[in-house]
Design a protein around this motif. Sequence first.
Motif, PDB file in Angstrom:
ATOM      1  N   ASP A   1     -72.747 -19.865  17.596  1.00  0.00           N
ATOM      2  CA  ASP A   1     -72.756 -18.582  16.895  1.00  0.00           C
ATOM      3  C   ASP A   1     -72.307 -17.465  17.829  1.00  0.00           C
ATOM      4  N   GLY A   2     -71.536 -16.546  17.270  1.00  0.00           N
ATOM      5  CA  GLY A   2     -71.095 -15.385  18.032  1.00  0.00           C
ATOM      6  C   GLY A   2     -69.751 -15.526  18.688  1.00  0.00           C
ATOM      7  N   LEU A   3     -69.198 -16.736  18.712  1.00  0.00           N
ATOM      8  CA  LEU A   3     -67.877 -16.923  19.319  1.00  0.00           C
ATOM      9  C   LEU A   3     -66.796 -16.486  18.344  1.00  0.00           C
ATOM     10  N   PRO A   4     -65.685 -15.984  18.854  1.00  0.00           N
ATOM     11  CA  PRO A   4     -64.612 -15.528  17.960  1.00  0.00           C
ATOM     12  C   PRO A   4     -64.031 -16.688  17.148  1.00  0.00           C
ATOM     13  N   GLY A   5     -63.693 -16.386  15.899  1.00  0.00           N
ATOM     14  CA  GLY A   5     -63.080 -17.389  15.026  1.00  0.00           C
ATOM     15  C   GLY A   5     -64.055 -18.349  14.380  1.00  0.00           C
ATOM     16  N   ALA A   6     -65.378 -18.078  14.538  1.00  0.00           N
ATOM     17  CA  ALA A   6     -66.372 -19.009  14.016  1.00  0.00           C
ATOM     18  C   ALA A   6     -66.312 -19.139  12.500  1.00  0.00           C
ATOM     19  N   GLU A   7     -65.729 -18.130  11.835  1.00  0.00           N
ATOM     20  CA  GLU A   7     -65.666 -18.185  10.371  1.00  0.00           C
ATOM     21  C   GLU A   7     -64.789 -19.340   9.881  1.00  0.00           C
TER      22      GLU A   7
ATOM     23  N   ARG B   1     -78.275 -23.647   8.752  1.00  0.00           N
ATOM     24  CA  ARG B   1     -77.789 -22.884   7.596  1.00  0.00           C
ATOM     25  C   ARG B   1     -76.657 -23.627   6.891  1.00  0.00           C
ATOM     26  N   VAL B   2     -75.820 -24.329   7.663  1.00  0.00           N
ATOM     27  CA  VAL B   2     -74.711 -25.086   7.072  1.00  0.00           C
ATOM     28  C   VAL B   2     -75.254 -26.318   6.357  1.00  0.00           C
ATOM     29  N   ARG B   3     -76.201 -27.000   6.965  1.00  0.00           N
ATOM     30  CA  ARG B   3     -76.802 -28.166   6.317  1.00  0.00           C
ATOM     31  C   ARG B   3     -77.411 -27.779   4.975  1.00  0.00           C
ATOM     32  N   SER B   4     -78.080 -26.633   4.942  1.00  0.00           N
ATOM     33  CA  SER B   4     -78.692 -26.177   3.686  1.00  0.00           C
ATOM     34  C   SER B   4     -77.636 -25.908   2.622  1.00  0.00           C
ATOM     35  N   ARG B   5     -76.526 -25.283   3.006  1.00  0.00           N
ATOM     36  CA  ARG B   5     -75.442 -25.012   2.039  1.00  0.00           C
ATOM     37  C   ARG B   5     -74.869 -26.309   1.482  1.00  0.00           C
ATOM     38  N   LEU B   6     -74.662 -27.274   2.349  1.00  0.00           N
ATOM     39  CA  LEU B   6     -74.095 -28.550   1.902  1.00  0.00           C
ATOM     40  C   LEU B   6     -75.045 -29.255   0.943  1.00  0.00           C
ATOM     41  N   ILE B   7     -76.319 -29.294   1.273  1.00  0.00           N
ATOM     42  CA  ILE B   7     -77.297 -29.967   0.415  1.00  0.00           C
ATOM     43  C   ILE B   7     -77.372 -29.276  -0.943  1.00  0.00           C
ATOM     44  N   ALA B   8     -77.363 -27.956  -0.946  1.00  0.00           N
ATOM     45  CA  ALA B   8     -77.415 -27.212  -2.210  1.00  0.00           C
ATOM     46  C   ALA B   8     -76.208 -27.502  -3.082  1.00  0.00           C
ATOM     47  N   ALA B   9     -75.083 -27.827  -2.449  1.00  0.00           N
ATOM     48  CA  ALA B   9     -73.855 -28.116  -3.192  1.00  0.00           C
ATOM     49  C   ALA B   9     -73.717 -29.595  -3.552  1.00  0.00           C
ATOM     50  N   GLY B  10     -74.704 -30.416  -3.185  1.00  0.00           N
ATOM     51  CA  GLY B  10     -74.654 -31.837  -3.520  1.00  0.00           C
ATOM     52  C   GLY B  10     -73.926 -32.686  -2.508  1.00  0.00           C
TER      53      GLY B  10
END
Length: 696
Positions: free
Chosen positions: A387-393, A426-435
């Motif tokens: 987190d915080g590094l450039p281009g992380a998006e 936070r990414v794991r949670s997004r993936l699980i919510a999306a199936g």
Amino acid sequence: MASTAQRRNIARLLRPTSIAFIGGKDLRLPIDSCRKIGFTGEMWAVNPHRGQIAGMPCYRSLDDLPAVPDAAFVAVNAGLTAGVLRELNRIGAGGAVGYAAGFAELGEGGRALQQELVEASGDLAVLGPNCYGLLNYLDGVALWADTHGGERVGEGVAVVSQSGNVSLNLTMAERSLPLAQVIAVGNQAVLGPGDFIEPLLDDPRIKAIGLYMEGLDDVETFSRAALKALERGVPLVVLKSGRSAVATRITASHTASLAGEDRLYDALFERLGVLRVSSLTAFVETLKMLGLHGPLAGDRLGVVACSGGDAALLADVVDREGLTLPSLTEVERAEVGEHVTRITTIENPLDYNTVIWGRRDEQEGCFAAVMRARMDATALILDYARDGLPGAECWDIAVDALIGASKRTGALGVVVATLPELLPARVRSRLIAAGLVPLQGLEEAIIALGAAWRYHRRRSEILEESALDTLLLPAARLPDGVVGTLDEGESKRLLAEYGLPLAPGRVVGRDELAAAAADLGYPLALKALAPDLIHKTEVGAVALGLSDEAALLAAAARMRDLGDRFLLERMVEDAMAEVIVGVKNDPRLGLALLIGSGGVLAELVADVAWVLLPCGRAAMAAAISGLKVAKVIEGHRGRPAGDLDALLDAIQAIADTALAERERLVELDVNPILVRPRGQGVVAVDATIRLAKEEM
């Protein structure tokens, strides 16, 4: 094995509507934990010497409670525990967690105290003693003696563990494992791991069950529960460690020396359709895969990455785990090619190249094209930047693209981090919510995906081939008494009663050799007979290829110190392969059938498979097919094929002998069985049987 009443009470213990906490200061943590995770039922504290515990008023006795509790957390010392359990059983409580230590784990004195606890329990479903307890994150129940890191879930996986620390650590893991129930069985004085499987199966919110074990004391209960789980389609995943402390009898046969308890557990799990993993991280990832998605219907894995190295590392593991990386057709290549640059080599695994990195539309189209190539799962290899590094998006864009591709195609997508810490919560949670399924660790991810496919395949095989009740293992019955060894002649005579084919032969004295040889015809094999002559070659107790009377008598003279009884048999000269078949009567798992490459080098080659008895002919054939010697029997490099059907008949005869003699059989060894050309049969050349006899 739990009684009928205990089985009913296990359900009350696991999903209580009321809980009694009995003890003193050790009750604060479980009471607060129940409040924290939202238990909505009744809770009462019982202590005759305190006014309140953790803000809860204390009742002086169980008889003073306003109702009978479904469950109790018993945190009194070891000497008082049995008395509390006796009272809980008297008032009709459902179950109890015995927190105190100081029982069988301490030795003889503790074992006596534990036996008192068992006798006091009656119909009560008792977990422990010497255990952390249980956690139910579905209903907010924390009958648990320590801190824990789980949280409420709507559905998930259950874990039953013979290690309290392993179960505790699983609640703390940063893995997004959807824990629904955690049960630490402690000393297993009343209930073992197998007793909890069936009640867990009755809760549709539990999608898979994991078991951490060192051994099984009640294989019959476990096998019944495992078969019920298989029937219902709820996968069981086992992580087994340690070796049995059960003393085994001194053995001397090839079969005994090749018998490792761990191999027998493999045979047990294969028979019952139970998945076995070899590490705690693989255990977690496999349960996560099965809990979030379930089994895979096929073995076709698509892989997309923006690094050729990542894809290559993954490909090295895929084949070992039973998955395939199917090549793309020309049409599929063309569809993928619409979304990548011309410099991209279009294959599976696909290195989609950094040119489209950070470009959502191109990535989603590329991922969707791979998913549409008839893949059972498509894995995006993705290691997040700090987190915080450039281009992380750009990493979030790749995840968005995979989620979009999965929605567009209806296909399963998984994200695989090569290093487990490089997939944020936070990414794991997004993936699980999306199936979708987040998997952490490259090797563990492929193990999890392979296990999801193997479970589907093995379950289908078992349900198609077998009536489940035929796979139920009876309780092991190791015979008591003095162990004696039958000599080869006696062993063969018993085996022949059940149909094992032997070479023409006779048991004779020294002065009968010449006449018997003339009747049988040369060439002959000569063996000295005595119960303690097991490995005859090493002591000169066997002579082969004797072509005339002079050679026969000379061989007998060389064996003059070994006795005056002999087995004389006609030689088999057209053998194509040597196979060992044996049976070991294991103190936990019962009769185990060994099939392998035979002969004097059987132990050195160690090309063997184990199958638990009773079993069908198909299981025997499957065991043979996995051996190296199978290629010889099938006809390696143009050689004629051996008589596989006759070999299977011989193995069945040995199994029938073992099953009929199980009350006194310790071990049985037939080595080798000579496999002759197809249509010519097989011949058992050597045999040893060890039986327990009543002491006189």
